[in-house]
Design a protein around this motif. Structure first.
Motif, PDB file in Angstrom:
ATOM      1  N   UNK A  14      31.051   9.240  47.554  1.00 24.99           N
ATOM      2  CA  UNK A  14      29.702   9.694  47.243  1.00 24.99           C
ATOM      3  C   UNK A  14      29.123  10.520  48.383  1.00 24.99           C
ATOM      4  N   UNK A  15      28.380  11.560  48.013  1.00 28.32           N
ATOM      5  CA  UNK A  15      27.734  12.415  49.010  1.00 28.32           C
ATOM      6  C   UNK A  15      26.318  12.743  48.551  1.00 28.32           C
ATOM      7  N   UNK A  16      25.458  13.078  49.524  1.00 31.94           N
ATOM      8  CA  UNK A  16      24.146  13.616  49.225  1.00 31.94           C
ATOM      9  C   UNK A  16      24.243  15.135  49.280  1.00 31.94           C
ATOM     10  N   UNK A  17      23.676  15.800  48.254  1.00 31.33           N
ATOM     11  CA  UNK A  17      23.722  17.257  48.151  1.00 31.33           C
ATOM     12  C   UNK A  17      22.344  17.829  48.432  1.00 31.33           C
ATOM     13  N   UNK A  18      22.291  18.759  49.388  1.00 30.60           N
ATOM     14  CA  UNK A  18      21.041  19.450  49.727  1.00 30.60           C
ATOM     15  C   UNK A  18      21.341  20.930  49.960  1.00 30.60           C
ATOM     16  N   UNK A  19      20.491  21.841  49.442  1.00 28.44           N
ATOM     17  CA  UNK A  19      19.327  21.594  48.596  1.00 28.44           C
ATOM     18  C   UNK A  19      19.741  21.135  47.198  1.00 28.44           C
ATOM     19  N   UNK A  20      18.850  20.472  46.533  1.00 26.72           N
ATOM     20  CA  UNK A  20      19.208  19.838  45.268  1.00 26.72           C
ATOM     21  C   UNK A  20      19.513  20.838  44.151  1.00 26.72           C
ATOM     22  N   UNK A  21      19.083  22.092  44.286  1.00 21.92           N
ATOM     23  CA  UNK A  21      19.431  23.056  43.242  1.00 21.92           C
ATOM     24  C   UNK A  21      20.913  23.441  43.292  1.00 21.92           C
ATOM     25  N   UNK A  22      21.658  22.931  44.288  1.00 17.83           N
ATOM     26  CA  UNK A  22      23.095  23.178  44.336  1.00 17.83           C
ATOM     27  C   UNK A  22      23.907  21.993  43.822  1.00 17.83           C
ATOM     28  N   UNK A  23      23.225  20.982  43.330  1.00 16.24           N
ATOM     29  CA  UNK A  23      23.920  19.867  42.688  1.00 16.24           C
ATOM     30  C   UNK A  23      24.145  20.204  41.222  1.00 16.24           C
ATOM     31  N   UNK A  24      25.164  19.615  40.639  1.00 16.34           N
ATOM     32  CA  UNK A  24      25.419  19.822  39.207  1.00 16.34           C
ATOM     33  C   UNK A  24      24.880  18.644  38.404  1.00 16.34           C
ATOM     34  N   UNK A  25      25.078  18.709  37.107  1.00 16.41           N
ATOM     35  CA  UNK A  25      24.721  17.598  36.230  1.00 16.41           C
ATOM     36  C   UNK A  25      25.527  16.358  36.600  1.00 16.41           C
ATOM     37  N   UNK A  26      24.934  15.193  36.383  1.00 14.37           N
ATOM     38  CA  UNK A  26      25.670  13.945  36.578  1.00 14.37           C
ATOM     39  C   UNK A  26      26.573  13.650  35.381  1.00 14.37           C
ATOM     40  N   UNK A  27      26.418  14.416  34.306  1.00 16.75           N
ATOM     41  CA  UNK A  27      27.130  14.246  33.021  1.00 16.75           C
ATOM     42  C   UNK A  27      26.789  12.936  32.331  1.00 16.75           C
ATOM     43  N   UNK A  28      25.779  12.243  32.810  1.00 23.40           N
ATOM     44  CA  UNK A  28      25.290  11.021  32.162  1.00 23.40           C
ATOM     45  C   UNK A  28      23.840  11.261  31.755  1.00 23.40           C
ATOM     46  N   UNK A  29      23.565  11.228  30.466  1.00 27.30           N
ATOM     47  CA  UNK A  29      22.241  11.586  29.985  1.00 27.30           C
ATOM     48  C   UNK A  29      21.234  10.465  29.940  1.00 27.30           C
ATOM     49  N   UNK A  30      21.671   9.217  30.117  1.00 30.54           N
ATOM     50  CA  UNK A  30      20.776   8.078  29.947  1.00 30.54           C
ATOM     51  C   UNK A  30      19.480   8.170  30.740  1.00 30.54           C
ATOM     52  N   UNK A  31      19.501   8.558  32.039  1.00 36.74           N
ATOM     53  CA  UNK A  31      18.246   8.572  32.799  1.00 36.74           C
ATOM     54  C   UNK A  31      17.166   9.445  32.170  1.00 36.74           C
ATOM     55  N   UNK A  32      17.555  10.554  31.568  1.00 41.07           N
ATOM     56  CA  UNK A  32      16.566  11.443  30.960  1.00 41.07           C
ATOM     57  C   UNK A  32      16.126  10.965  29.578  1.00 41.07           C
ATOM     58  N   UNK A  33      16.907  10.107  28.961  1.00 41.66           N
ATOM     59  CA  UNK A  33      16.531   9.576  27.651  1.00 41.66           C
ATOM     60  C   UNK A  33      15.597   8.378  27.772  1.00 41.66           C
TER      61      UNK A  33
END
Length: 290
Positions: A14-33
């Motif tokens: 696991x890593x922290x990505x900064x700035x956050x606009x360079x991170x991709x989708x987590x491919x898990x939709x549950x948090x947004x639902x």
């Protein structure tokens, strides 16, 4: 958790990505639902595995479409009449960071509880609460720069030049706003607008408060947690990746040392030769990945 710098080639896990606009989708939709499911919205799936949420009054609908016809993973539409055309529509594509979609659905849940005057609030230039450019403020506050890439487009660009929010001026085709990237608002990451790293769009009448929730999330200086092997090669040399390390072992107290010595005295091994804790002890291994 401790954050330690490391070179790109050394990173694993696991890593922290900064700035956050360079991170991709987590491919898990549950948090947004979750924000909308918590309101009791109806959830059903099709045979392909796409998920659909519908508000109790039928006037807001969300599609989570991993098996959709295009790369629009999240499509959210609102209706003044449940059987009429959409009043506004928002789309996040398959690579857009999930946290941005979650910020939108969280704000939408709040607006829906407040009623149609909130979730159908058409932007009004100059209004204290509905001015569309309220959505731009969080980015400007984080150092994004104003630009005019074409006569019919205003834009603000991130300090690293790798994310842009565009606002189209002039009349637009209502249908195209809902099913293409030719929308009033176009948020994207990358160096080529025709081939973005990820993108999101919002049509003309999308409430400013909902758009602002997204830009606040984009502007948030906190990095996003990702699995290193799932990060795109695009971020190499562009994003700051910081590994997530297990917690450090606590230092022993004098009482700990005395107890360790006392416990070993009956044995044949000198107590001082096998300490219970030392600076070379291996740290505990991290727990299993979710």
């Amino acid at each position: 958790m401790s954050l330690q710098p490391a070179t790109q080639d050394d990173l694993d896990g696991d890593v922290y990505v900064f700035p956050r606009h360079l991170a991709r989708s987590t491919t898990v939709g549950d948090p947004a639902l979750v924000p909308l499911r918590d309101l009791g919205w109806d959830l059903h799936h099709d045979d392909l595995g796409n998920a659909y949420l519908t508000a109790p009054d039928g006037r807001v609908r969300l599609g989570y479409l991993p098996e959709g016809e295009d790369d629009g993973l999240w499509r959210i539409n609102a209706y003044r009449d449940a059987f009429g055309p959409p009043v506004w529509g928002v789309c996040f594509n398959a690579d857009a960071p999930t946290e941005f979609a979650t910020a939108f659905t969280t704000a939408l849940a709040t607006a829906y509880c407040d009623g149609p005057d909130r979730y159908l609030a058409r932007p009004v230039v100059g209004s204290p609460e509905r001015d569309p450019f309220l959505a731009v403020d969080p980015l400007i506050a984080r150092g994004w720069q104003f630009d005019r890439p074409s006569p019919d487009t205003f834009a603000v660009t991130s300090p690293d030049g790798l994310a842009t929010l565009e606002y189209a001026v002039g009349p637009l085709d209502a249908k195209s706003e809902l099913d293409s990237r030719s929308a009033r608002w176009h948020l994207w990451s990358g160096t080529n607008v025709d081939r973005p790293f990820w993108y999101a769009t919002a049509s003309t009448d999308t409430p400013a408060a909902l758009l602002r929730a997204v830009t606040e999330s984009v502007a948030d200086p906190a990095p996003l947690l990702r699995w290193r092997q799932a990060t795109h090669s695009y971020v190499k040399g562009r994003a700051q990746l910081t590994p997530v390390l297990p917690p450090s072992l606590p230092s022993p107290t004098p009482l700990d040392v005395q107890r360790a010595l006392a416990a070993r005295r009956p044995t044949a091994v000198p107590a001082a030769s096998v300490p219970r804790w030392s600076t070379t002890s291996r740290p505990a291994l991290p727990g299993p990945r979710r």
